[in-house]
Design an enzyme around this catalytic site. Structure first.
Site, short mmCIF file in Angstrom:
data_model
loop_
_atom_site.label_atom_id
_atom_site.label_comp_id
_atom_site.label_asym_id
_atom_site.label_seq_id
_atom_site.Cartn_x
_atom_site.Cartn_y
_atom_site.Cartn_z
N GLN A 109 -0.71 11.54 -7.21
CA GLN A 109 -1.20 12.79 -7.78
C GLN A 109 -0.20 13.92 -7.59
OE1 GLN A 109 -5.07 13.79 -6.37
NE2 GLN A 109 -5.31 15.59 -7.68
N CYS A 115 -7.66 13.76 -9.80
CA CYS A 115 -7.70 12.56 -8.97
C CYS A 115 -8.65 11.52 -9.57
CB CYS A 115 -8.10 12.89 -7.55
SG CYS A 115 -9.68 13.78 -7.41
N HIS A 272 -13.30 14.15 -3.57
CA HIS A 272 -12.07 13.53 -4.07
C HIS A 272 -12.40 12.13 -4.55
CE1 HIS A 272 -7.72 13.08 -4.24
NE2 HIS A 272 -7.77 12.00 -3.49
N ASN A 296 -6.41 6.14 -2.15
CA ASN A 296 -6.36 7.58 -2.39
C ASN A 296 -5.25 7.84 -3.40
OD1 ASN A 296 -5.98 10.34 -2.34
ND2 ASN A 296 -5.98 10.52 -0.11
N ASP A 318 -6.98 -13.65 11.84
CA ASP A 318 -5.95 -14.67 11.67
C ASP A 318 -4.72 -14.06 11.01
OD1 ASP A 318 -5.18 -17.65 11.43
OD2 ASP A 318 -4.95 -16.87 9.38
N ASP A 600 -35.18 31.02 -64.20
CA ASP A 600 -34.87 31.38 -65.59
C ASP A 600 -34.72 30.12 -66.44
OD1 ASP A 600 -34.03 32.50 -67.94
OD2 ASP A 600 -32.01 32.99 -67.22
N ASN A 604 -31.18 33.39 -70.00
CA ASN A 604 -30.71 34.73 -70.38
C ASN A 604 -30.52 35.66 -69.19
OD1 ASN A 604 -33.33 35.28 -69.66
ND2 ASN A 604 -33.82 36.47 -71.52
N ASP A 630 -46.26 32.10 -38.34
CA ASP A 630 -45.73 33.13 -37.44
C ASP A 630 -46.66 33.17 -36.23
OD1 ASP A 630 -44.65 35.30 -36.18
OD2 ASP A 630 -45.38 36.78 -37.64
N SER A 634 -44.93 37.98 -34.66
CA SER A 634 -43.79 38.89 -34.48
C SER A 634 -43.30 39.47 -35.79
CB SER A 634 -42.64 38.14 -33.80
OG SER A 634 -42.19 37.08 -34.64
N GLU A 641 -40.56 27.23 -35.92
CA GLU A 641 -41.77 27.53 -36.68
C GLU A 641 -41.52 27.32 -38.17
OE1 GLU A 641 -43.74 30.96 -33.76
OE2 GLU A 641 -42.36 31.53 -35.36
#
EC number: 3.4.22.52
Length: 716
Positions: A109, A115, A272, A296, A318, A600, A604, A630, A634, A641
């Site tokens: 690093q 890391c 880490h 590490n 061993d 329309d 026209n 509503d 509000s 909604e």
């Protein structure tokens, strides 16, 4: 050699989406047919540079301060002072790509908090096949050298081939970031650069979990184990995982930012990322001891407790076994007892490559399915179950579990039969967006059992009432601000709906949902089919229209007996001004022009008596719907909604159409005023009726020539 500047050309916006879909249909994105990242073709660019005697310089990720970072490593940061971009050929007379094969000690690093990434790279070196899927063969600083290299990374469901130049950040003639203990070896530094490129900068790599790197190098899926509550057979799980080439990482949690990379008494680093590189049972004084090998990424600072390098415990092993385990001093790698590992570390991550069922005694290939999705403010970003008013608008996916798991030979009737599967939810491109002040969202998912009355139905997006009256059957272990959340489940056969979400509503993002099952299972994304259930519109002749309405029309229309765009605006704004309960700034000239164009019939640009009568009746109907939905009175509707109001008006739309509608008709605070609501419904109703008129054979398909298409879109 001179440097060759080659600017890539690639699609953006809608054209990029079309191109990506076509690429998938052609099978692009599999590892053997990786997508060329940003359209850059490694071999073509390399040959181009060789023919011109020039070294490649990547203008898609140029050697400039912005490629280093945006804050700590930003252009004006003291940490970037004195950094120079140099090629390995400028640093060494004999630079090498790989020396004697890639090993764990090739990754040390530097001055970057990645890391987690380096731990993943170190684990990658344990499997030569995996390594060279990421680091392609045939690259060197000798034969065919042109200052260009490439690597293959898994990115959110597809493999990409990433090209980089070999200009690397240096200070005082040394690499600033990752480097090899073998000074003149550069494959790991160039791989880090490729990863920085796909994430936008080097600084974007700071901080993360090893699982991210694991998955981007393999396309696998990661499972997490909290070591304080780990299963009793965890050591066997680790052994099996290492045997089948899975990648493993671990870390120690921190309690505060002051603990970050603090070194414990026995030289372990908090906060880490370590890679787990081996596990072995050894005979120690007549008893078998479980050992685990760690690394590490710093390449130094090692565990000093029992079974560390040079500890007295090794004298009781061993000599041949001791030599086999290759105990070395200060290379960043060390052994420790599994008991100490469980006591000292907090979390273990295992990336399953297939993935395999690690809890099973034999290998099983899982069936895999991947879906891409989005959360968008006002349309599909409903937040978690804590927000019942909006939770239902999140994307939904159905799972049909039919076959139960094979019997476990170690189970003696203690478990009911069930179907095992794993869900993994991953948010996309969040590292790349860090420079814009955006980081990982807190994400998770819930799983609901489909009730008998809804089983077997085609794709139908479940509505608010369902979630208000049904509890989840399972859910992710937690909502967390990581790139991916994954959880293993075992549920009875049946149909289930998965709802992935951010924790809070209106948090935008793109995601990938991956589904892995031991047995075959059906999956599908739930989305409503686009349709309109509209009553036949009664079109009266002038003689049939009420005399009072005719009288009103004469007053409004004037001598020509037609209503122009400006006149319509005056009329509508005069009417809504009398409704003090409506929040609106009034109908704009543009919205009135749109309504006139849509209504329309004789072309026209004005509305006659019959046309105005139709519009008038629609607006009266829309006003009653607006007031009904509503809910908080509000004077405006929230985006959610509005979604319910649109459905009440007779329209079933899919997620994409709702996204477009909210983008076009809502205010920045996601409120929808009455005038915008009217404009939206007029457009929807007119276009549905127009399509129905043209769809004479009722097959749901209408063919336009260019003139007709332009005529429709210009007037819509």
């Amino acid at each position: 050699m001179a440097e060759e500047f080659i600017t890539p050309v690639y699609c953006t916006g809608v054209s990029a989406q079309v191109q990506k879909q076509r690429a998938k249909e052609l099978g692009l994105g599999r590892h053997e047919n990786a997508i060329k990242y940003l359209g850059q073709d490694y071999e073509q660019l390399r040959v181009h540079c060789l023919q011109r005697g020039a070294l490649f310089r990547d203008e898609a990720f140029p050697p400039v301060p912005q490629s280093l970072g945006f804050k700590e490593l930003g252009p004006n940061s003291s940490k970037t002072y004195g950094i120079k971009w140099k090629r390995p050929t400028e640093l060494f007379s004999n630079p090498q790509f790989i020396v004697d094969g890639a090993t764990r000690t090739d990754i040390c690093q530097g001055a970057l908090g990645d890391c987690w990434l380096l731990a993943a790279i170190a684990s990658l070196t344990l499997n030569d096949t995996l390594l060279h899927r990421v680091v392609p063969h045939g690259q060197s600083f000798q034969d065919g050298y042109a200052g260009i290299f490439h690597f293959q990374l898994w990115q959110f469901g597809e493999w990409v081939d990433v090209v980089v130049d070999d200009l690397l950040p240096t200070k005082d003639g040394k690499l600033v970031f990752v480097h090899s203990a073998q000074g003149n070896e550069f494959w790991s530094a160039l791989l880090e650069k490729a990863y920085a490129k796909v994430n936008g900068s080097y600084e974007a790599l700071s901080g993360g979990s090893t699982s991210e790197g694991f998955e981007d190098f393999t396309g696998g899926v990661t499972e997490w184990y909290e070591l304080r509550k780990a299963p009793s057979d965890l050591y066997n799980i680790i052994l099996k995982a290492l045997e089948r080439g899975s990648l493993l990482g671990c870390s120690i949690d921190i309690s505060s930012i002051l603990d970050m990379e603090a070194v414990t008494f026995k030289k372990l680093v908090k906060g880490h990322a370590y890679s787990v590189t081996g596990a072995k049972q050894v005979n120690y004084q007549g008893q078998m001891v479980n050992l685990i090998r760690m690394r590490n990424p710093w390449g130094e600072v090692e565990w000093t407790g029992a079974w560390s390098d040079g500890s007295s415990e090794w004298n009781g092993v061993d000599p041949y076994m001791r030599e086999q385990l290759r105990v070395k001093m200060e290379d960043g790698e060390f052994w420790m007892s599994f008991r100490d590992f469980m006591r000292e570390f907090t979390r273990l991550e295992i990336c399953n490559l297939t993935p395999d069922a690690l809890k099973s005694q034999r290998f099983r290939n899982w069936n895999t399915t991947l879906y891409e999705g989005t959360w968008r403010r006002g349309s599909t970003a409903g937040g978690c179950r804590n927000y019942p008013a909006t939770f239902w608008v999140n994307p939904q996916f159905k799972i049909r579990l039919e076959e139960t798991d094979d019997p476990d030979p170690d189970d003696y009737g203690g478990r009911e039969s069930g179907c095992s599967f794993l869900l993994a939810l991953m948010q996309k491109h969040r590292r790349r967006e860090r420079r814009f002040g955006r980081d990982m969202e807190t994400i998770g998912f819930a799983v609901y059992e489909v009730p008998p009355e809804l089983m077997g139905q085609p794709a139908v997006h479940l509505k608010r009432d369902f979630f208000l009256s049904n509890a989840s059957r399972a859910r992710s272990e937690q909502f967390i601000n990581l790139r991916e959340v994954s959880t293993r489940f075992r549920l009875p056969p049946g149909e289930y709906v998965v709802v992935p979400s951010t924790f809070e509503p209106n948090k935008e993002g793109d995601f990938v949902l991956r589904f892995f099952s031991e047995k075959s299972a059906g999956t599908q994304e739930l989305d409503d089919q686009v349709q309109a259930n509209l009553p036949d519109e009664q079109v009266l002749s002038e003689e049939e229209i009420d005399e009072n309405f005719k009288s009103l029309f004469r007053q409004l229309a004037g001598e020509d007996m037609e209503i122009s765009v400006k006149e319509l605006r005056t009329i509508l704004n005069r009417i809504i001004s009398k409704h003090k309960d409506l929040r609106t700034t009034g109908f704009s000239l543009e919205s009135c022009r749109s309504m006139v164009n849509l209504m329309d019939r004789d072309g026209n640009g004005k509305l006659g008596l019959v046309e105005f009568n139709i519009l008038w009746n629609r607006i009266r109907n829309y006003l009653s719907i607006f007031r009904k939905f509503d809910l908080d009175k509000s004077g405006s509707m929230s985006a959610y909604e509005m979604r319910m109001a649109i459905e009440f008006a007779g329209f079933k739309l899919n997620k994409k159409l709702y996204e477009l509608i909210i983008t076009r008709y809502s205010e920045p605070d996601l409120a929808v005023d009455f005038d915008n609501f009217v404009c939206c419904l007029v457009r929807l109703e007119t276009m549905f009726r127009f399509f129905k008129t043209l769809d004479t054979d009722l097959d749901g398909v209408v063919t336009f020539d260019l003139f007709k298409w332009l005529q429709l879109t210009m007037f819509a």
